[in-house]
Design a protein around this motif. Structure first.
Motif, short mmCIF file in Angstrom:
data_model
loop_
_atom_site.label_atom_id
_atom_site.label_comp_id
_atom_site.label_asym_id
_atom_site.label_seq_id
_atom_site.Cartn_x
_atom_site.Cartn_y
_atom_site.Cartn_z
N THR A 1 0.86 -1.17 0.00
CA THR A 1 0.00 0.00 0.00
C THR A 1 0.89 1.22 0.00
O THR A 1 2.08 1.15 0.34
N LEU A 2 0.32 2.34 -0.40
CA LEU A 2 1.09 3.56 -0.52
C LEU A 2 0.34 4.67 0.22
O LEU A 2 -0.85 4.88 -0.01
N SER A 3 1.04 5.35 1.10
CA SER A 3 0.51 6.57 1.71
C SER A 3 1.21 7.74 1.06
O SER A 3 2.42 7.69 0.82
N ALA A 4 0.45 8.79 0.76
CA ALA A 4 1.01 9.94 0.07
C ALA A 4 0.68 11.21 0.82
O ALA A 4 -0.45 11.41 1.26
N ALA A 5 1.66 12.07 0.95
CA ALA A 5 1.45 13.42 1.48
C ALA A 5 1.53 14.37 0.29
O ALA A 5 2.37 14.20 -0.59
N VAL A 6 0.64 15.36 0.25
CA VAL A 6 0.53 16.24 -0.91
C VAL A 6 0.72 17.68 -0.48
O VAL A 6 0.13 18.14 0.50
N ALA A 7 1.56 18.38 -1.23
CA ALA A 7 1.76 19.82 -1.00
C ALA A 7 1.82 20.51 -2.35
O ALA A 7 2.26 19.93 -3.34
N SER A 8 1.38 21.75 -2.38
CA SER A 8 1.46 22.56 -3.58
C SER A 8 2.28 23.79 -3.26
O SER A 8 2.03 24.47 -2.26
N LEU A 9 3.28 24.06 -4.07
CA LEU A 9 4.15 25.23 -3.86
C LEU A 9 3.96 26.20 -5.01
O LEU A 9 3.96 25.80 -6.18
N ASP B 1 13.82 32.23 -0.47
CA ASP B 1 15.00 31.38 -0.54
C ASP B 1 14.56 29.96 -0.85
O ASP B 1 13.83 29.33 -0.07
N LEU B 2 14.99 29.44 -1.98
CA LEU B 2 14.56 28.10 -2.42
C LEU B 2 14.98 27.02 -1.44
O LEU B 2 14.27 26.03 -1.28
N ARG B 3 16.11 27.19 -0.76
CA ARG B 3 16.54 26.19 0.23
C ARG B 3 15.54 26.14 1.38
O ARG B 3 15.14 25.06 1.82
N ASP B 4 15.09 27.30 1.88
CA ASP B 4 14.10 27.34 2.95
C ASP B 4 12.78 26.74 2.52
O ASP B 4 12.14 26.00 3.27
N VAL B 5 12.38 27.04 1.29
CA VAL B 5 11.13 26.50 0.77
C VAL B 5 11.21 24.98 0.68
O VAL B 5 10.31 24.27 1.10
N GLY B 6 12.32 24.48 0.15
CA GLY B 6 12.50 23.04 0.02
C GLY B 6 12.51 22.33 1.36
O GLY B 6 11.85 21.30 1.55
N SER C 1 7.12 19.42 6.14
CA SER C 1 5.67 19.34 6.14
C SER C 1 5.19 18.01 5.57
O SER C 1 4.30 17.36 6.12
N LEU C 2 5.80 17.56 4.47
CA LEU C 2 5.44 16.29 3.87
C LEU C 2 5.76 15.13 4.80
O LEU C 2 4.97 14.19 4.94
N ASN C 3 6.92 15.17 5.44
CA ASN C 3 7.31 14.11 6.37
C ASN C 3 6.31 14.02 7.53
O ASN C 3 5.89 12.92 7.91
#
Length: 135
Positions: A82-90, A97-102, A108-110
């Motif tokens: 089975t697969l559990s998925a976390a979803v985010a939209s950026l 700062d792309l590093r902070d966003v990443g 958040s996904l974890n």
């Protein structure tokens, strides 16, 4: 979901072989510009662009169904995963700062994935509302 019992029962080599099969299956069902990355352990990321949160949630559900409908070889037997998925939209236009966003997105996904696994797995969870979708 539930790779721990595979590793405990059959050993890490068998678990790693099943994980490779999972990666291959995910790669086979990706569309167009979707990207697959192995993050860590049994965590993968699929990047969809462009996609809003609703589209990402729907696609995560499709991937979940694709995995649950597949058989995987495990110690001379066929198993289902089975697969559990976390979803985010950026919104890339609103990022600093792309590093902070990443880092923020991965944290958040974890967190959302841990919630999904605690809820029994095999579901899609939004990082925004942090509630499990129908699965």
């Amino acid at each position: 979901d539930n790779f721990g019992p595979i590793n405990e029962t059959h050993g890490r080599d068998v678990g790693d072989a099943v994980l490779r099969q999972l990666a291959q299956r995910l790669q086979q069902v990706l569309h167009g510009e979707e990207l697959l990355a192995h993050l860590d352990g049994t965590y993968f990321a699929v990047v969809l662009f462009p996609a809003n949160l609703q589209q990402a949630r729907q696609r995560a559900g499709e991937l979940r169904l694709s995995i649950s409908g597949s058989n995987f070889d495990c110690a001379e037997a066929q198993i289902k995963l089975t697969l559990s998925a976390a979803v985010a939209s950026l919104d890339s236009s609103a990022t600093g700062d792309l590093r902070d966003v990443g880092q923020g997105a991965l944290q958040s996904l974890n967190h959302a994935l841990l919630q999904a696994k605690r809820a029994g797995g095999d579901c899609v969870v939004d990082t925004v509302s942090e509630t499990a979708a129908a699965a």
